[in-house]
Design an enzyme around this catalytic site. Structure first.
Site, PDB file in Angstrom:
ATOM      1  N   TRP A 138      -8.158  -9.747  -8.391  1.00  0.00           N
ATOM      2  CA  TRP A 138      -7.879 -10.544  -7.208  1.00  0.00           C
ATOM      3  C   TRP A 138      -9.133 -10.541  -6.355  1.00  0.00           C
ATOM      4  O   TRP A 138      -9.986  -9.671  -6.502  1.00  0.00           O
ATOM      5  CB  TRP A 138      -6.645 -10.039  -6.479  1.00  0.00           C
ATOM      6  CG  TRP A 138      -6.767  -8.783  -5.671  1.00  0.00           C
ATOM      7  CD1 TRP A 138      -6.646  -7.512  -6.125  1.00  0.00           C
ATOM      8  CD2 TRP A 138      -6.993  -8.688  -4.270  1.00  0.00           C
ATOM      9  NE1 TRP A 138      -6.778  -6.629  -5.099  1.00  0.00           N
ATOM     10  CE2 TRP A 138      -6.987  -7.316  -3.941  1.00  0.00           C
ATOM     11  CE3 TRP A 138      -7.180  -9.622  -3.249  1.00  0.00           C
ATOM     12  CZ2 TRP A 138      -7.181  -6.856  -2.638  1.00  0.00           C
ATOM     13  CZ3 TRP A 138      -7.362  -9.166  -1.963  1.00  0.00           C
ATOM     14  CH2 TRP A 138      -7.356  -7.807  -1.663  1.00  0.00           C
TER      15      TRP A 138
ATOM     16  N   ASP B 293      -9.482  -3.846 -11.799  1.00  0.00           N
ATOM     17  CA  ASP B 293      -8.913  -2.560 -12.214  1.00  0.00           C
ATOM     18  C   ASP B 293      -9.522  -2.095 -13.536  1.00  0.00           C
ATOM     19  O   ASP B 293      -9.866  -2.913 -14.396  1.00  0.00           O
ATOM     20  CB  ASP B 293      -7.392  -2.675 -12.387  1.00  0.00           C
ATOM     21  CG  ASP B 293      -6.673  -2.766 -11.041  1.00  0.00           C
ATOM     22  OD1 ASP B 293      -7.313  -2.475 -10.009  1.00  0.00           O
ATOM     23  OD2 ASP B 293      -5.488  -3.121 -11.033  1.00  0.00           O
TER      24      ASP B 293
END
Lengths: 177, 400
Positions: free
Chosen positions: A105, A124
């Site tokens: 994001w 991540d």
């Protein structure tokens, strides 16, 4: 049909303009405007605006730029999770044993050194057990889950071999201006 | 108990050896070994079993510890005694809901064949019966894996249908017939997320442009999705994921980061009420997203609890700047959703991330910090018992 005051005013203005300005004159002025249009961004007015510092946020007022293992490091304005910098990786690389997700994001953080806003990809690292070090929860302009492109609660491990969350990076994408 | 019986056997054997060694020539010894007749019998053996589960009671709290550190698991705790009642296995990042019978538990969860890799399986697991045992699974086409969010999974008010929010690869809601135990369809909700059931089979989702997507179904089971008008400013003051709704009446309270409450009656044609401010209800200026404005704001992981029968809204509040919507609350504000008035402000012993209220005539209010569960009187705010718990991610009570 009843005419409004605005209609009457517009008609008067148009008739007065038509009476004073020739068609050729109008066309020439409009053409000059078109030719000059690309130059407008180069004018001093535009450059002055570009040099303006980005408006600060409550996070950026207390942010620092030297310690990427602390939650108030400037790039972490929207990070939620364990800092990869504390887990054997860095602000832009995953620790060995884990795998970076190709998806992320996107947030925007202000660097207090130059007061400019930068795009940050919160990416991540996946596949290893949760690192559980330097856990941070910053929510500057983080959005709810129904706006996923700006949400830090989704496990952003799409496209990797595993959805096991390990830690989060804050990769610099570029200027947000 | 077996250990006690073993020791008894050893003692009896030793006595026998002594008697044999003494040539059984001393009657007084023999008399001394005769056990008194009034000694209660020693338990010699018993069968191991499972304690019966009699259903979720009105004061039970069920919660999950659903992050990568704590693993999963749905735990049930009695709010009156703070004793553990049961624990049911779940994967990480699961969600759960109780059927209207208060005995059947559905868990929406995800597994991989090799633990952290291999073939992925998204399932709706079913637990029930007299011992809350596993009763099978329903395979799901996908589900969103995220930190715990209440509205990623819900049941229809009558418990006939389940709705699982999916993000694989596009936003959609899987509709499951829980009686037939099969997935009926996946309804795409582009640009929208979460699920708020209403009526017999309808549901709504919040959308990224500030509107609602409303899905209703025709008699043949075909869903149609429509967008409503935009009713909130998503860029400056979005509605929180953990907004509350009473699926029985269709009354929803969509609450923003700055504390604006948007009442919406969920239906095929939703009715939008006039928004009101939590801060204004307390006689303060409304919170804004302006930089530097430190004021009271709602915040936490599950910051709202709704008690429709008494028109009460309980909100975890903290003092902070804009965008601090996940900061835990050191106060619980009690609001009347009809008059839009603040009724009380109660301090919690430790800043809380989650709040829940039971739906009975003598309601309990639960406030959960990172490791403590506090039980409060939902009418007076008096703090009662507390117990240490595993860090929770979601909370549910009976009748929600």
């Amino acid at each position: 049909m009843q005419r409004s005051d605005l209609d009457k005013w517009s008609e008067r203005l148009t008739r007065r303009l038509a009476g004073r300005v020739s068609r050729r004159s109008m066309l020439s002025r409009f053409g000059a405007l078109l030719v000059a249009a690309p130059l407008f961004p180069l004018l001093p007015v535009q450059r002055a605006r570009a040099a303006e510092p980005a408006q600060g946020t409550d996070f950026s007022r207390a942010a620092q730029t030297h310690d990427d293992t602390a939650c108030n490091y400037w790039r972490y304005c929207g990070i939620d999770g364990n800092l990869c910098s504390c887990c054997g990786g860095s602000v832009h690389s995953c620790p060995p044993g884990s795998q970076p997700s190709p998806t992320s994001w996107i947030g925007s953080c202000i660097n207090p050194d130059d007061q400019r806003a930068y795009l940050i990809a919160y990416r991540d690292c996946c596949g290893a057990n949760e690192c559980n070090k330097c856990s941070c929860l910053n929510t500057d302009h983080a959005m709810p889950i129904y706006r996923p492109q700006a949400n830090n609660h989704i496990i952003w491990c799409f496209g990797t071999n595993s959805f096991e969350y390990h830690c989060s990076m804050a990769v610099l994408v570029g200027l947000a201006e | 108990m077996k250990r006690i019986a073993y020791r008894t056997g050893i003692a009896a054997g030793a006595a026998l050896v002594l008697l044999v060694g003494a040539g059984l020539a001393m009657p007084a010894w023999g008399a001394a070994l005769t056990p008194p007749t009034h000694t209660p019998p020693v338990l010699q053996s018993e069968m191991a079993g499972v304690t019966a589960f009699n259903g979720l009671t009105a004061h039970d709290l069920s919660y999950s510890a659903m992050d990568g550190l704590e693993g999963g698991g749905v735990r049930i705790i009695n709010g009156d005694t703070l004793q553990d009642v049961a624990t049911v296995y779940s994967s990480q990042y699961a969600n759960f809901a109780w059927a209207p019978d208060d005995r059947t538990l559905y868990i929406s969860e995800t597994y991989w064949t090799l633990g952290n890799r291999g073939k992925r399986e998204d399932v709706l697991s079913i637990y029930g019966g007299p011992t809350l045992a596993n009763e099978g699974e329903i395979a799901l086409p996908g589900r969103l894996i995220s930190d715990p969010k209440t509205h990623t999974f819900a049941l229809s008010p009558d418990g006939h249908y389940g709705y699982v929010y999916s993000f694989q690869p596009a936003p959609a809601v899987s509709v499951i017939d829980l009686h037939a135990r099969k997935v009926l369809t996946s309804v795409e909700v582009p640009g929208c997320g979460l699920v708020f059931p209403f009526g017999k089979r309808g549901f709504a989702s919040l959308c990224a442009d500030g509107s609602l997507a409303v899905a209703d179904v025709d008699p043949q089971g075909h869903y149609t999705v429509r967008r409503t008008k935009r009713f909130f400013d998503v860029m400056h003051d979005p509605v929180m994921d953990e907004s509350v709704a009473d699926e029985h009446s269709g009354r929803a309270l969509f609450i923003t980061y700055d504390g604006w409450v948007h009442p919406v009656h969920l239906a095929d044609n939703p009715r939008f009420g006039k928004p009101w401010s939590i801060e204004e209800a307390a006689g303060m200026s409304p919170a804004t997203s302006h930089v530097g404005q430190i004021t009271w704001r709602p915040g936490g992981q599950v910051p709202f609890a709704y008690e429709p029968s008494r028109h009460r809204l309980f909100v975890l509040m903290h003092e902070g700047p804009a965008w601090s919507f996940e900061k835990p609350g050191r106060q619980i504000w009690v609001l009347d959703t009809r008059t839009h008035r603040l009724l009380d402000r109660w301090a919690v012993p430790e800043s809380a991330y989650l709040v829940a209220v039971t739906q009975d005539t003598h309601p309990l209010l639960f406030a959960l910090s990172h490791q403590w569960l506090w039980v409060m009187n939902a009418e007076s705010g008096a703090v009662g018992r507390a117990t240490q718990i595993v860090a929770p991610g979601l909370v549910r009570v009976r009748g929600e």
